[in-house]
Design a protein around this motif. Structure first.
Motif, PDB file in Angstrom:
ATOM      1  N   TYR A 166     -32.702  12.305 -40.392  1.00  0.00           N
ATOM      2  CA  TYR A 166     -32.475  13.739 -40.527  1.00  0.00           C
ATOM      3  C   TYR A 166     -31.247  13.981 -41.416  1.00  0.00           C
ATOM      4  O   TYR A 166     -31.231  14.854 -42.279  1.00  0.00           O
ATOM      5  CB  TYR A 166     -32.305  14.355 -39.140  1.00  0.00           C
ATOM      6  N   TYR A 167     -30.212  13.165 -41.198  1.00  0.00           N
ATOM      7  CA  TYR A 167     -29.003  13.235 -42.021  1.00  0.00           C
ATOM      8  C   TYR A 167     -29.351  12.984 -43.486  1.00  0.00           C
ATOM      9  O   TYR A 167     -28.883  13.690 -44.384  1.00  0.00           O
ATOM     10  CB  TYR A 167     -27.991  12.194 -41.511  1.00  0.00           C
ATOM     11  N   GLN A 168     -30.178  11.973 -43.720  1.00  0.00           N
ATOM     12  CA  GLN A 168     -30.573  11.651 -45.090  1.00  0.00           C
ATOM     13  C   GLN A 168     -31.371  12.799 -45.719  1.00  0.00           C
ATOM     14  O   GLN A 168     -31.194  13.123 -46.901  1.00  0.00           O
ATOM     15  CB  GLN A 168     -31.410  10.361 -45.112  1.00  0.00           C
ATOM     16  N   ALA A 169     -32.238  13.432 -44.942  1.00  0.00           N
ATOM     17  CA  ALA A 169     -33.013  14.572 -45.457  1.00  0.00           C
ATOM     18  C   ALA A 169     -32.072  15.717 -45.840  1.00  0.00           C
ATOM     19  O   ALA A 169     -32.256  16.361 -46.891  1.00  0.00           O
ATOM     20  CB  ALA A 169     -34.020  15.029 -44.414  1.00  0.00           C
ATOM     21  N   LYS A 170     -31.074  15.974 -45.010  1.00  0.00           N
ATOM     22  CA  LYS A 170     -30.099  17.022 -45.338  1.00  0.00           C
ATOM     23  C   LYS A 170     -29.302  16.649 -46.589  1.00  0.00           C
ATOM     24  O   LYS A 170     -28.987  17.509 -47.421  1.00  0.00           O
ATOM     25  CB  LYS A 170     -29.137  17.273 -44.167  1.00  0.00           C
ATOM     26  N   SER A 171     -28.985  15.352 -46.748  1.00  0.00           N
ATOM     27  CA  SER A 171     -28.274  14.907 -47.953  1.00  0.00           C
ATOM     28  C   SER A 171     -29.124  15.140 -49.195  1.00  0.00           C
ATOM     29  O   SER A 171     -28.616  15.577 -50.241  1.00  0.00           O
ATOM     30  CB  SER A 171     -27.931  13.413 -47.852  1.00  0.00           C
ATOM     31  N   ASN A 172     -30.422  14.833 -49.076  1.00  0.00           N
ATOM     32  CA  ASN A 172     -31.319  15.063 -50.212  1.00  0.00           C
ATOM     33  C   ASN A 172     -31.375  16.553 -50.564  1.00  0.00           C
ATOM     34  O   ASN A 172     -31.339  16.928 -51.743  1.00  0.00           O
ATOM     35  CB  ASN A 172     -32.724  14.537 -49.913  1.00  0.00           C
ATOM     36  N   ARG A 173     -31.473  17.414 -49.563  1.00  0.00           N
ATOM     37  CA  ARG A 173     -31.503  18.858 -49.816  1.00  0.00           C
ATOM     38  C   ARG A 173     -30.183  19.334 -50.431  1.00  0.00           C
ATOM     39  O   ARG A 173     -30.165  20.183 -51.333  1.00  0.00           O
ATOM     40  CB  ARG A 173     -31.793  19.616 -48.523  1.00  0.00           C
ATOM     41  N   GLN A 174     -29.081  18.770 -49.949  1.00  0.00           N
ATOM     42  CA  GLN A 174     -27.783  19.132 -50.515  1.00  0.00           C
ATOM     43  C   GLN A 174     -27.719  18.718 -51.983  1.00  0.00           C
ATOM     44  O   GLN A 174     -27.267  19.498 -52.835  1.00  0.00           O
ATOM     45  CB  GLN A 174     -26.654  18.460 -49.728  1.00  0.00           C
ATOM     46  N   ASN A 175     -28.171  17.523 -52.290  1.00  0.00           N
ATOM     47  CA  ASN A 175     -28.163  17.038 -53.678  1.00  0.00           C
ATOM     48  C   ASN A 175     -29.023  17.927 -54.574  1.00  0.00           C
ATOM     49  O   ASN A 175     -28.635  18.252 -55.706  1.00  0.00           O
ATOM     50  CB  ASN A 175     -28.644  15.596 -53.756  1.00  0.00           C
ATOM     51  N   LEU A 176     -30.196  18.310 -54.071  1.00  0.00           N
ATOM     52  CA  LEU A 176     -31.058  19.188 -54.859  1.00  0.00           C
ATOM     53  C   LEU A 176     -30.413  20.554 -55.082  1.00  0.00           C
ATOM     54  O   LEU A 176     -30.493  21.127 -56.184  1.00  0.00           O
ATOM     55  CB  LEU A 176     -32.421  19.345 -54.183  1.00  0.00           C
ATOM     56  N   ALA A 177     -29.758  21.073 -54.056  1.00  0.00           N
ATOM     57  CA  ALA A 177     -29.072  22.366 -54.198  1.00  0.00           C
ATOM     58  C   ALA A 177     -27.935  22.261 -55.210  1.00  0.00           C
ATOM     59  O   ALA A 177     -27.724  23.168 -56.028  1.00  0.00           O
ATOM     60  CB  ALA A 177     -28.554  22.843 -52.847  1.00  0.00           C
ATOM     61  N   GLU A 178     -27.208  21.154 -55.187  1.00  0.00           N
ATOM     62  CA  GLU A 178     -26.113  20.949 -56.143  1.00  0.00           C
ATOM     63  C   GLU A 178     -26.646  20.825 -57.565  1.00  0.00           C
ATOM     64  O   GLU A 178     -26.039  21.303 -58.519  1.00  0.00           O
ATOM     65  CB  GLU A 178     -25.280  19.731 -55.748  1.00  0.00           C
ATOM     66  N   LYS A 180     -24.440  13.642 -38.242  1.00  0.00           N
ATOM     67  CA  LYS A 180     -23.765  12.335 -38.319  1.00  0.00           C
ATOM     68  C   LYS A 180     -23.062  12.007 -36.998  1.00  0.00           C
ATOM     69  O   LYS A 180     -23.159  10.896 -36.490  1.00  0.00           O
ATOM     70  CB  LYS A 180     -22.769  12.337 -39.474  1.00  0.00           C
ATOM     71  N   LYS A 181     -22.358  12.994 -36.433  1.00  0.00           N
ATOM     72  CA  LYS A 181     -21.660  12.773 -35.157  1.00  0.00           C
ATOM     73  C   LYS A 181     -22.651  12.429 -34.048  1.00  0.00           C
ATOM     74  O   LYS A 181     -22.391  11.544 -33.225  1.00  0.00           O
ATOM     75  CB  LYS A 181     -20.840  14.004 -34.781  1.00  0.00           C
ATOM     76  N   GLU A 182     -23.781  13.119 -34.019  1.00  0.00           N
ATOM     77  CA  GLU A 182     -24.806  12.837 -33.005  1.00  0.00           C
ATOM     78  C   GLU A 182     -25.377  11.427 -33.186  1.00  0.00           C
ATOM     79  O   GLU A 182     -25.558  10.692 -32.208  1.00  0.00           O
ATOM     80  CB  GLU A 182     -25.929  13.889 -33.069  1.00  0.00           C
ATOM     81  N   ALA A 183     -25.629  11.039 -34.423  1.00  0.00           N
ATOM     82  CA  ALA A 183     -26.167   9.698 -34.700  1.00  0.00           C
ATOM     83  C   ALA A 183     -25.171   8.616 -34.286  1.00  0.00           C
ATOM     84  O   ALA A 183     -25.544   7.602 -33.679  1.00  0.00           O
ATOM     85  CB  ALA A 183     -26.519   9.561 -36.182  1.00  0.00           C
ATOM     86  N   GLU A 184     -23.899   8.828 -34.591  1.00  0.00           N
ATOM     87  CA  GLU A 184     -22.864   7.853 -34.209  1.00  0.00           C
ATOM     88  C   GLU A 184     -22.726   7.770 -32.695  1.00  0.00           C
ATOM     89  O   GLU A 184     -22.521   6.690 -32.133  1.00  0.00           O
ATOM     90  CB  GLU A 184     -21.535   8.219 -34.869  1.00  0.00           C
TER      91      GLU A 184
END
Length: 192
Positions: free
Chosen positions: A78-90, A118-122
């Motif tokens: 889920y974190y990775q999916a949010k990172s991908n969306r953030q990258n696309l938005a940038e 990230k905190k939840e995953a850790e």
């Protein structure tokens, strides 16, 4: 009426006394050994129960670790999916003709959401490690219980051989192996 009398010689009387003496001695020896063997078997049965119990608990802990690890993996995905969306938005912020402010706000939102994920995953990974550690400790205890049970089984086998051979040193060997088994059981109980 004729009465019957049995006349025994000194040799016959001596053989009877020796036979009775040996019989009494062997009964004491055999009886004591039988009682000790029964005690060994009883303690061994208790150890056997503990062997199965700790093995089951260790398996359950390992299973819980795997479940929580899977949940942590889901969070990292889920974190990775949010990172991908953030990258696309940038990337979209830099494209001409698009509303850069909208994509900048989306990128900031995805960045903030990623931190909570990230905190939840850790946290889930830490729980998984704790379950793994608990499983390892239980498996160590399981091995101690199993060693104790095997020692008592060996002591019972030695007691049976002792009963057949009537060797006093073997009887003490059986007691020694049983004592080692009890010591291993104590070590398992104390989590050593």
């Amino acid at each position: 009426m004729a009465e019957e009398f049995e006349v025994k010689g000194l040799h016959d009387e001596h053989l009877e006394r020796v036979g009775e003496s040996n019989h009494e001695h062997s009964d004491k020896f055999g009886s004591r050994l039988a009682v000790m063997t029964a005690l060994f078997a009883t303690v061994g049965a208790l150890f056997s129960y503990q062997v199965g119990s700790t093995q089951n608990e260790a398996a359950m802990s390992k299973n819980n670790a795997a479940i929580v690890k899977t949940e942590a993996g889901d969070q990292w995905n889920y974190y990775q999916a949010k990172s991908n969306r953030q990258n696309l938005a940038e990337l979209a912020m830099d494209l001409p003709g698009l509303d850069a402010g909208k994509y900048k706000a989306n990128a900031a939102r995805y960045s903030a959401e990623k931190e909570a994920i990230k905190k939840e995953a850790e946290k889930l990974e830490a729980q998984s490690r704790k379950w793994d550690e608990a499983s390892e400790a239980l498996m160590h205890q399981h091995h101690r219980w199993a060693q104790a049970m095997v020692a008592l089984q060996i002591a019972i086998a030695l007691a049976a051989i002792t009963l057949l051979t009537r060797k006093k040193w073997m009887q003490w060997g059986s007691y020694g192996v049983a004592a080692a088994g009890v010591a291993l059981g104590f070590a398992a109980w104390m989590h050593f």
